[in-house]
Design a protein around this motif. Structure first.
Motif, PDB file in Angstrom:
ATOM      1  N   GLU A   1       0.833  -1.193   0.000  1.00 19.84           N
ATOM      2  CA  GLU A   1       0.000   0.000   0.000  1.00 19.84           C
ATOM      3  C   GLU A   1       0.874   1.252   0.000  1.00 19.84           C
ATOM      4  N   ASN A   2       0.785   2.010  -1.074  1.00 18.01           N
ATOM      5  CA  ASN A   2       1.514   3.279  -1.185  1.00 18.01           C
ATOM      6  C   ASN A   2       3.017   3.103  -0.953  1.00 18.01           C
ATOM      7  N   GLY A   3       3.567   1.999  -1.477  1.00 16.09           N
ATOM      8  CA  GLY A   3       5.012   1.818  -1.415  1.00 16.09           C
ATOM      9  C   GLY A   3       5.518   1.097  -0.192  1.00 16.09           C
ATOM     10  N   TYR A   4       4.645   0.490   0.602  1.00 17.59           N
ATOM     11  CA  TYR A   4       5.121  -0.267   1.757  1.00 17.59           C
ATOM     12  C   TYR A   4       4.057  -1.302   2.125  1.00 17.59           C
ATOM     13  N   TYR A   5       4.467  -2.308   2.909  1.00 22.69           N
ATOM     14  CA  TYR A   5       3.582  -3.390   3.325  1.00 22.69           C
ATOM     15  C   TYR A   5       2.855  -3.024   4.612  1.00 22.69           C
ATOM     16  N   VAL A   6       1.584  -3.457   4.698  1.00 18.30           N
ATOM     17  CA  VAL A   6       0.788  -3.243   5.906  1.00 18.30           C
ATOM     18  C   VAL A   6       0.006  -4.522   6.207  1.00 18.30           C
ATOM     19  N   ASN A   7      -0.340  -4.697   7.479  1.00 14.46           N
ATOM     20  CA  ASN A   7      -1.197  -5.795   7.942  1.00 14.46           C
ATOM     21  C   ASN A   7      -2.406  -5.186   8.664  1.00 14.46           C
ATOM     22  N   ARG A   8      -3.380  -4.715   7.932  1.00  9.64           N
ATOM     23  CA  ARG A   8      -4.520  -4.018   8.533  1.00  9.64           C
ATOM     24  C   ARG A   8      -5.766  -4.903   8.623  1.00  9.64           C
ATOM     25  N   ALA A   9      -5.653  -6.175   8.278  1.00 10.59           N
ATOM     26  CA  ALA A   9      -6.856  -7.002   8.181  1.00 10.59           C
ATOM     27  C   ALA A   9      -7.513  -7.258   9.530  1.00 10.59           C
TER      28      ALA A   9
ATOM     29  N   ALA B   1      11.622  -0.170   3.307  1.00 14.00           N
ATOM     30  CA  ALA B   1      10.439  -0.306   2.465  1.00 14.00           C
ATOM     31  C   ALA B   1       9.209  -0.216   3.344  1.00 14.00           C
ATOM     32  N   GLY B   2       8.336   0.735   3.059  1.00 16.32           N
ATOM     33  CA  GLY B   2       7.158   0.911   3.880  1.00 16.32           C
ATOM     34  C   GLY B   2       7.241   2.126   4.783  1.00 16.32           C
TER      35      GLY B   2
END
Length: 566
Positions: free
Chosen positions: A166-174, A360-361
Motif C-alpha cells: 500500500e503506497n510503497g510499503y507493506y501493511v497488515n490491517r486485516a 520499504a514501507g
C-alpha cells in the motif's frame, strides 16, 4: 546498507550456512525444543503499518521483518535474507474462535528481493494458532495450540488475509484491535514506531506508547561477499527440526494444508526435495500435483513417522512447554533491558534521522520524533539545583513506575502460569480423550478389517470349493467320455476282427470248396481212364509203406520209394 549488516549482527545468535538454492541462510542457535518462527512474541497494533510482530529474540529485528523462512530436514528452520521491510512476513487465517498465522516461504531461488509473488507457508506445521481471547497476550507461545491439532483449526479458519502493498510499503490491517474487542482477555497494545540507528538501541516505552525499531534500507546484489564465518552443512544436534506433525485424518477442506507436511519432506531424500523446490519456483500447479503424488507414493512411510510422533506427543508437548518457560525468563530479561534503554536512548540530543532512504514501507514524512517519555528541558537560565530536583523527581517516578510494572508483571506471570496449567490440563485431557477415541476407532477399524478378511476368506473358500467341484465334475465328464471313446474303439476293433475272421472263414471255405472240387474232378478223370489200362499196381499186393492212390506220391523210375507229397 547491504546484506553484511545481517551477517555481522546475527552471527552471535546463530550460524550462517551455504545453501544450494538460497546462497546463504541463517539458522538460530539455542532456541530449544518446539521452536517455530513467529511463535514467541506478541502482536502490537501500529497506526502506520497495522499488526506488527514484536519479539524479544535478539535476531527478531531482522528475521521477522525482512526475508523469508524456510524448512528442510537437512537444515531445520532457516531464514533467507531479504531487502524489503514488513511489519511481519506472515499469512493469516481466522475462524471458529481462533486466529492463526504462518511465515511466508521463499518463492524463488537466491535472496528474497522485492515484493512477494504469493503467500504460502513452507510446511503445514508452520501455523501458530491461538484462541481469540488470548490474541493480546504478551507471550503468545504459552497459548499456541499443539501442532497435531493444526489441521483441525485450519478447517474451521475460513477467512484468509495476506500482507498488502500500500503506497510503497507493506501493511497488515486485516485484523485491527476492534476485531477482538468482544472476546480478547488482555487489551491489544497500540504503539507508535520510532526508528533507531542501531540494533543496540531497540527499546520499549510503555508510558509513552512507543517502540524503537531498527529498519535500515538494505541493498542486495549478486557480487556481495559471503559471511565471514560460513558452514557447509549443519550438524544434526544444531538443526531446529519439527518433531510433531499435523494430523491427516481430519475430514473436510484441506485447503490450508497446501504446504507439505514436515513428515513428507522427512520421507524424501535431498535430491527429491530439491526437485520439489525447483518445481515450486517454476510451476505452482505442477508443484501441488507433485505433492499429491508424493503423498500417495510415500503414504506408508509418512504414516509410520506420524505414528512414531503420536506415541511421544505428550512428552514432546511437555518438552515444548518447558522450553518455552525457560526462554520466557531469558526474553523477560531482554525486555527489561529494552525498557531501561528507553531512558538512555531518549536522553541523547534529538537529531534528525540520517537519510538512509528509509525501509520499504516507511512514510516519507516519518522522522524520528522527540525522545519518548523525556521530561521537557528546563528553561534557559534555570539553576543547577532545580535541574537536580527535577531529575530526582523523574528518577523517583521512573522507579515507582518500574516497581509497579514489575508487580504487574509478576501478577501477570502468576496468572499466566495458572492459565497455562489449566490449559495444559485441558489439553492433556483432550489429548487423552482423542487418543482413546483414536484407539477405539483403530480397534473398530481393525475389527472391521478382520471381519472383512474373514468374509473374504470364507468367500474365497466357497469359490475354491465351487471351482474344485466344477473341476472334479469336468474331470468325471472327461473320464466318462474317455471310457465311452475307449469302449467305442474296442467295439469297433472287435467288429473289425469279427469281420476279418468271417472274411477269413469265407476265404478258407471258398479255398476248401475249390480244393475239394479240384480233387473230385481229378478223381473223376482218374475213374474215367481206369477200364482201358488198369495200372499194374492193382495186380500187385500193395505194401503198407507204398503210397496209396490219391496220396500224391510220385514213383521213382529207378524202382525206389516215391517222394513224399510236397
Amino acid at each position: 546498507m547491504d546484506v553484511r549488516v545481517f551477517y555481522d549482527q546475527l552471527a552471535d545468535y546463530g550460524t550462517w550456512v551455504e545453501h544450494p538454492d538460497y546462497r546463504y541462510v541463517f539458522i538460530p542457535n539455542d532456541v530449544g525444543a518446539g521452536w517455530r518462527p513467529y511463535q514467541e512474541g506478541r502482536w502490537v497494533w501500529t497506526d502506520a503499518y497495522g499488526s506488527y510482530w514484536e519479539s524479544d529474540e535478539p535476531f527478531g529485528w531482522a528475521t521477522y521483518h525482512y526475508g523469508r523462512w524456510g524448512y528442510d530436514p537437512a537444515y531445520g528452520w532457516f531464514w533467507v535474507p531479504g531487502d524489503t521491510w514488513s511489519p511481519a512476513w506472515v499469512t493469516w487465517r481466522r475462524g471458529g474462535g481462533r486466529t492463526g498465522w504462518a511465515p511466508v516461504a521463499p518463492e524463488r531461488a537466491g535472496f528474497a528481493i522485492g515484493r512477494a509473488q504469493y503467500y504460502e507457508p513452507p510446511i503445514a506445521e508452520s501455523w501458530v494458532f491461538v484462541q481469540d481471547q488470548y490474541f493480546g497476550e504478551t507471550d503468545l507461545a504459552a497459548y499456541a495450540a499443539p501442532i497435531p491439532e493444526i489441521s483441525v483449526y485450519l478447517r474451521a479458519a475460513t477467512d484468509e488475509y495476506d500482507p498488502v502493498w500500500e503506497n510503497g510499503y507493506y501493511v497488515n490491517r486485516a485484523l485491527p484491535p476492534t476485531a477482538f474487542d468482544n472476546v480478547v482477555r488482555t487489551r491489544i497494545v497500540t504503539r507508535d514506531i520510532v526508528y533507531v540507528d542501531r540494533q543496540d538501541d531497540l527499546f520499549y516505552d510503555d508510558n509513552a506508547g512507543q517502540i524503537g525499531v531498527f529498519a535500515p534500507r538494505i541493498t542486495l546484489g549478486d557480487r556481495l561477499p559471503p559471511p565471514p564465518r560460513v558452514a557447509r552443512t549443519v550438524e544434526p544436534d544444531r538443526r531446529v527440526v519439527v518433531r510433531q506433525y499435523v494430523r491427516d485424518d481430519v475430514p473436510g477442506d484441506r485447503r490450508g494444508l497446501a504446504a507439505p507436511s514436515a513428515a513428507l519432506l522427512t520421507s524424501l531424500d535431498e535430491s527429491r526435495r530439491r526437485e520439489l523446490r525447483e518445481r515450486r519456483f517454476s510451476d505452482r500447479d505442477a508443484y501441488r500435483r507433485d505433492l499429491q503424488t508424493l503423498e500417495r507414493e510415500r503414504a506408508d512411510r509418512i504414516r509410520e513417522l506420524r505414528q512414531q510422533a503420536a506415541t511421544r506427543n505428550d512428552d514432546l508437548e511437555r518438552e515444548r512447554r518447558q522450553a518455552i518457560e525457560q526462554r520466557r525468563d531469558q526474553l523477560e530479561r531482554v525486555r527489561d533491558e529494552r525498557r531501561q534503554r528507553a531512558g538512555q536512548v531518549q536522553g541523547r540530543p534529538d537529531q534528525p534521522r540520517p537519510d538512509q532512504g528509509g525501509p520499504a514501507g516507511q512514510r516519507p514524512d516519518m522522522q524520528r520524533p522527540a525522545a519518548p517519555g523525556m521530561a521537557p528541558a528546563p528553561p534557559a537560565g534555570a539553576g543547577t539545583e532545580q535541574r537536580r530536583q527535577q531529575q530526582d523527581l523523574r528518577r523517583q517516578e521512573i522507579e515507582q513506575q518500574r516497581n509497579q510494572q514489575q508487580e504487574q508483571r509478576r501478577q501477570q506471570q502468576d496468572q499466566r502460569r495458572q492459565e497455562i496449567e489449566r490449559q495444559r490440563g485441558q489439553q492433556q485431557e483432550q489429548q487423552r480423550q482423542q487418543q482413546d477415541q483414536r484407539r477405539q476407532e483403530i480397534e473398530q477399524q481393525r475389527n472391521q478389517q478382520q471381519e472383512q478378511r474373514r468374509q473374504q476368506q470364507d468367500q474365497r473358500r466357497q469359490e475354491i470349493e465351487r471351482q474344485r467341484g466344477q473341476q472334479q465334475e469336468q474331470q468325471r465328464q472327461r473320464q466318462d467320455q474317455r471310457r465311452r471313446e475307449i469302449e467305442q474303439q474296442r467295439n469297433q476293433q472287435q467288429e473289425q476282427r469279427r469281420q476279418q475272421q468271417d472274411q477269413r472263414r469265407q476265404e478258407i471255405e471258398q479255398q476248401r470248396g475249390q480244393q475239394q472240387e479240384q480233387r473230385r474232378q481229378e478223381m473223376e478223370r482218374r475213374r474215367q481212364g481206369a477200364p482201358d489200362q488198369p495200372p499194374p499196381q492193382r495186380r500187385q499186393q500193395q505194401r503198407p509203406d507204398q503210397p496209396q492212390p490219391g496220396d500224391g506220391g510220385q514213383p521213382d523210375p529207378r524202382g525206389r520209394q516215391p517222394f513224399p507229397p510236397q
